[in-house]
Enzyme design. Structure first.
Site, mmCIF file in Angstrom:
data_model
loop_
_atom_site.group_PDB
_atom_site.id
_atom_site.type_symbol
_atom_site.label_atom_id
_atom_site.label_comp_id
_atom_site.label_asym_id
_atom_site.label_seq_id
_atom_site.Cartn_x
_atom_site.Cartn_y
_atom_site.Cartn_z
ATOM 1 N N SER A 31 0.855 -1.180 0.000
ATOM 2 C CA SER A 31 0.000 0.000 0.000
ATOM 3 C C SER A 31 0.895 1.235 0.000
ATOM 4 O O SER A 31 2.081 1.146 0.350
ATOM 5 C CB SER A 31 -0.885 0.011 1.253
ATOM 6 O OG SER A 31 -1.532 1.252 1.417
ATOM 7 N N TYR A 65 -2.094 -0.448 10.685
ATOM 8 C CA TYR A 65 -2.160 -0.865 9.280
ATOM 9 C C TYR A 65 -0.857 -0.541 8.565
ATOM 10 O O TYR A 65 -0.293 -1.386 7.848
ATOM 11 C CB TYR A 65 -3.338 -0.172 8.595
ATOM 12 C CG TYR A 65 -3.473 -0.486 7.124
ATOM 13 C CD1 TYR A 65 -3.942 -1.726 6.704
ATOM 14 C CD2 TYR A 65 -3.135 0.455 6.152
ATOM 15 C CE1 TYR A 65 -4.074 -2.019 5.359
ATOM 16 C CE2 TYR A 65 -3.262 0.173 4.805
ATOM 17 C CZ TYR A 65 -3.733 -1.068 4.411
ATOM 18 O OH TYR A 65 -3.848 -1.356 3.070
#
Length: 265
Positions: free
Chosen positions: A163, A176
């Protein structure tokens, strides 16, 4: 002058030749985790269209089976299997099913992920553990399941979907981001240790997927949804980047790709 019948036959044959020439020279067996929606589904459909054989894995068996049927109906080759990436046994069974169906494995795409954003002070420990189990441990399980086979055949390609959060940290995303930073570090370490395997990290920016539906903290969910509405890309954009990495010659390793909306900061 060509007769109408011969002209029709010629056009049909030329169309077939052009269609075949657009296919990749190597049909590969590609395993995709988290393939029931979003980037995983888009990647399965895109690679099947490029003539690769795809194996779809996810917890939602009915969903991956439906996608596999769509691919088969369109003339592609696909296999669907139930998969829980947090279980090493499940991942090994997934790999074994692919080997039995297609005779081997060329590419593994570790795509499964969750993103239940919240502030650290909220102490959502169960959500922290879930992210660690899926986003990091799931990638490790994927690598552990395919690496012996790829070492034995002296070739293979492991693609880890990270990501842009593997490159930056934002409020509510600390845990995250930590998992995605770890995936990026793991990938680089594996790349340095591998002389015959290819290792790629694909880092998507804001992408229109179901990932945001799993955010339990209302403030974080609303903020994320607002950002997606303002600037985001479809999962197909990431799928094409993955397809590009796979399509390179065996001696070319696309190590890292960041794909984000033009408007995303």
């Amino acid at each position: 002058m060509l007769t109408s019948g011969f002209a029709h036959l010629f056009k049909k044959k030329w169309s077939l030749i052009m269609s075949l020439s657009s296919l990749p020279p190597d049909r590969k067996v590609v395993l995709i985790t988290g393939a029931s929606s979003g980037i995983g589904e888009a990647t399965a459909r895109h690679l099947a269209f490029q003539n690769h054989q795809v194996v779809l894995g996810a917890r939602r068996t009915d969903r991956v089976e439906a996608i596999a049927r769509d691919i088969e109906a369109a003339g592609g080759r696909a296999l669907a299997r139930t998969l829980d990436v947090t279980s090493l046994d499940s991942m090994r069974a997934f790999v074994e099913a692919a080997c039995q169906a297609f005779g081997g494995i060329d590419v593994l795409i570790n795509n499964a992920g969750v993103m239940p954003l919240s502030f650290v002070e909220d102490l959502c420990i169960e959500e922290w553990n879930r992210m660690i189990d899926v986003n990091l441990r799931g990638v490790l399980h994927g690598i552990a399941a395919v690496l012996p086979l790829m070492r034995e055949q002296r070739s293979g390609h492991i693609i880890n979907v990270a990501s842009v959060s593997a490159h930056r940290v934002d409020p509510t995303a600390a845990i995250y981001c930590a998992t995605k930073f770890a995936v990026r570090a793991l990938s680089e370490g594996l790349r340095q240790e591998s002389k015959e395997l290819r290792v790629t990290v694909v880092s998507p920016g804001l992408t229109r997927t179901e990932l945001f539906d799993g955010i339990s903290a209302q403030e974080a969910r609303l903020a994320a949804q607002s950002m997606v509405e303002q600037a985001s890309i479809p999962p197909s954009a990431v799928a094409k980047a993955i397809g590009f990495a796979i399509s390179q010659p065996e001696d070319v390793d696309v190590n890292e790709v960041i794909v984000r909306p033009t408007r995303q900061q």
